[in-house]
Design an enzyme around this catalytic site. Structure first.
Site, PDB file in Angstrom:
ATOM      1  N   LYS A 149       0.874  -1.178   0.000  1.00 13.92           N
ATOM      2  CA  LYS A 149       0.000   0.000   0.000  1.00 13.92           C
ATOM      3  C   LYS A 149       0.914   1.231   0.000  1.00 13.92           C
ATOM      4  O   LYS A 149       1.194   1.818   1.042  1.00 13.92           O
ATOM      5  CB  LYS A 149      -0.928  -0.054   1.217  1.00 13.92           C
ATOM      6  CG  LYS A 149      -2.194   0.728   1.004  1.00 13.92           C
ATOM      7  CD  LYS A 149      -3.255   0.328   2.012  1.00 13.92           C
ATOM      8  CE  LYS A 149      -4.340   1.351   2.094  1.00 13.92           C
ATOM      9  NZ  LYS A 149      -5.013   1.656   0.840  1.00 13.92           N
ATOM     10  N   GLU A 182      -8.946  -5.583  -9.263  1.00 15.52           N
ATOM     11  CA  GLU A 182      -9.710  -4.873  -8.237  1.00 15.52           C
ATOM     12  C   GLU A 182     -10.115  -3.505  -8.762  1.00 15.52           C
ATOM     13  O   GLU A 182      -9.759  -3.130  -9.881  1.00 15.52           O
ATOM     14  CB  GLU A 182      -8.868  -4.732  -6.964  1.00 15.52           C
ATOM     15  CG  GLU A 182      -7.578  -3.964  -7.166  1.00 15.52           C
ATOM     16  CD  GLU A 182      -6.719  -3.887  -5.907  1.00 15.52           C
ATOM     17  OE1 GLU A 182      -7.213  -4.129  -4.795  1.00 15.52           O
ATOM     18  OE2 GLU A 182      -5.530  -3.549  -6.054  1.00 15.52           O
TER      19      GLU A 182
HETATM   20  N1  PMP Z   1      -7.692  -2.161  -3.097  1.00 17.75           N
HETATM   21  C1  PMP Z   1      -7.098  -0.952  -3.127  1.00 17.75           C
HETATM   22  C2  PMP Z   1      -6.282  -0.564  -4.300  1.00 17.75           C
HETATM   23  C3  PMP Z   1      -7.269  -0.078  -2.045  1.00 17.75           C
HETATM   24  O1  PMP Z   1      -6.691   1.119  -2.056  1.00 17.75           O
HETATM   25  C4  PMP Z   1      -8.085  -0.475  -0.956  1.00 17.75           C
HETATM   26  C5  PMP Z   1      -8.389   0.440   0.181  1.00 17.75           C
HETATM   27  N2  PMP Z   1      -7.402   1.108   0.709  1.00 17.75           N
HETATM   28  C6  PMP Z   1      -8.668  -1.753  -0.976  1.00 17.75           C
HETATM   29  C7  PMP Z   1      -8.443  -2.561  -2.060  1.00 17.75           C
HETATM   30  C8  PMP Z   1      -9.491  -2.239   0.168  1.00 17.75           C
HETATM   31  O2  PMP Z   1      -8.667  -2.530   1.258  1.00 17.75           O
HETATM   32  P1  PMP Z   1      -9.162  -2.378   2.762  1.00 17.75           P
HETATM   33  O3  PMP Z   1     -10.383  -3.214   2.896  1.00 17.75           O
HETATM   34  O4  PMP Z   1      -8.039  -2.874   3.576  1.00 17.75           O
HETATM   35  O5  PMP Z   1      -9.442  -0.938   2.976  1.00 17.75           O
END
Ligand code: PMP
Length: 290
Positions: A149, A182
């Protein structure tokens, strides 16, 4: 508004990063988005673990321990008297020179912002989202692994721009092989018969924390869980579709590339996931008192 900035709580105007910070110059850094619900920081330990794992993957040593990071988050929430909040934790490589070399950045910059977030208007949770597949592909794991991230969100921003130009709220990205990955800030799930299906992280997706929670809920709703490579065809023929993310929580998808899913209405199982999820936001995490 108080911001945690390199070990201190400061006023918003005082929280300033250098123009030489490599987080700004090169997107060199990592972050987390976390939520608190009624004085409970939801899945806090899991978010902290992911933050430190992202940092480890980019050879960045976060200057404080995980325990101190948790304390810093809680004190920022308390200083702002927030029961319900969106929490943004950012650690950049820090101030360096104009070259790339991370060894020139002697001290990472750490800050925590606690605020409110409204990602989608409330009525979209009842109506469902329209999404499209966009031309921009998800980063390949051999380049910037989507499991990191990082502050490098340009890949996702390009996809978001494409969604906006198509007049829809969210973009679905495929990976370089053409399989579903995604959305720009959310994971995607489909329900087919008695199965809950989502792409594996090896397809080039973030290991979402909300994704994990949804997979924990599935057996309660008598659904089997499958992580498998999906094509657009699979999504078009899903019984139900939804997205998951910390900010978005769980949001139904009712059309994808103009193919109508579940007669254009949020599915019954999706609605059950949403209500089970809200129950868990009351119990899974770290409590604090104001
Ligand atoms: N994919 C991406 C690219 C994201 O930025 C996020 C959210 N930050 C998610 C999926 C979802 O992740 P989470 O449930 O941990 O927020």
């Amino acid at each position: 508004m108080k911001i945690y900035f390199n070990g201190k709580l400061v006023e918003r105007q005082e929280a300033r990063v250098s123009v030489f910070d490599h987080g700004l110059l090169y997107g060199d850094g990592v972050f987390e988005g976390i939520r608190s619900y009624n004085c409970l920081v939801f899945m806090l330990k899991e978010h902290i673990d992911r933050l430190y794992a992202s940092a480890q993957a980019i050879w960045l040593k976060i200057p404080i321990s995980k325990e101190d990071m948790i304390k810093a988050i809680i004190s920022t929430l308390k200083a702002n008297k927030l029961r319900d909040a969106y929490i943004r934790v950012v650690v950049t490589r820090g101030e360096g020179d104009l070259g790339l070399d991370p060894r020139k950045c002697s001290h990472p910059t750490t800050f925590i912002i606690t605020d409110k977030i409204v990602l989608y208007p409330r009525q979209l949770y009842a109506k469902g989202l329209n999404i499209v597949t966009v031309p921009t592909r998800r980063n390949i794991p051999e380049a910037i692994n989507p499991q990191i991230k990082s502050l490098n969100y340009l890949n996702n921003i390009l996809a978001k721009i494409e969604a906006i130009t198509f007049n829809v709220e969210e973009a679905l990205m495929l990976n370089s092989e053409g399989f579903v990955s995604e959305c720009t800030g959310d994971n995607i799930f489909m329900i087919k018969d008695d199965c809950l299906i989502t792409p594996p992280t090896t397809a080039g997706v973030l290991a979402g924390i909300t994704r994990r929670v949804v997979m924990e809920i599935a057996p309660k709703l008598k659904l089997k869980i499958r992580e498998s490579l999906l094509t657009r065809y699979d999504l078009y023929n899903a019984n139900e579709l939804f997205l998951t993310g910390t900010a978005a929580e769980i949001i139904p998808v009712v059309t994808i590339d103009s193919r109508v899913i579940n007669d254009g209405k949020p599915g019954a199982k999706t609605l059950s996931f949403m209500s089970e999820f809200h129950k868990l936001t009351k119990i899974k995490g770290v409590k604090y008192a104001l």
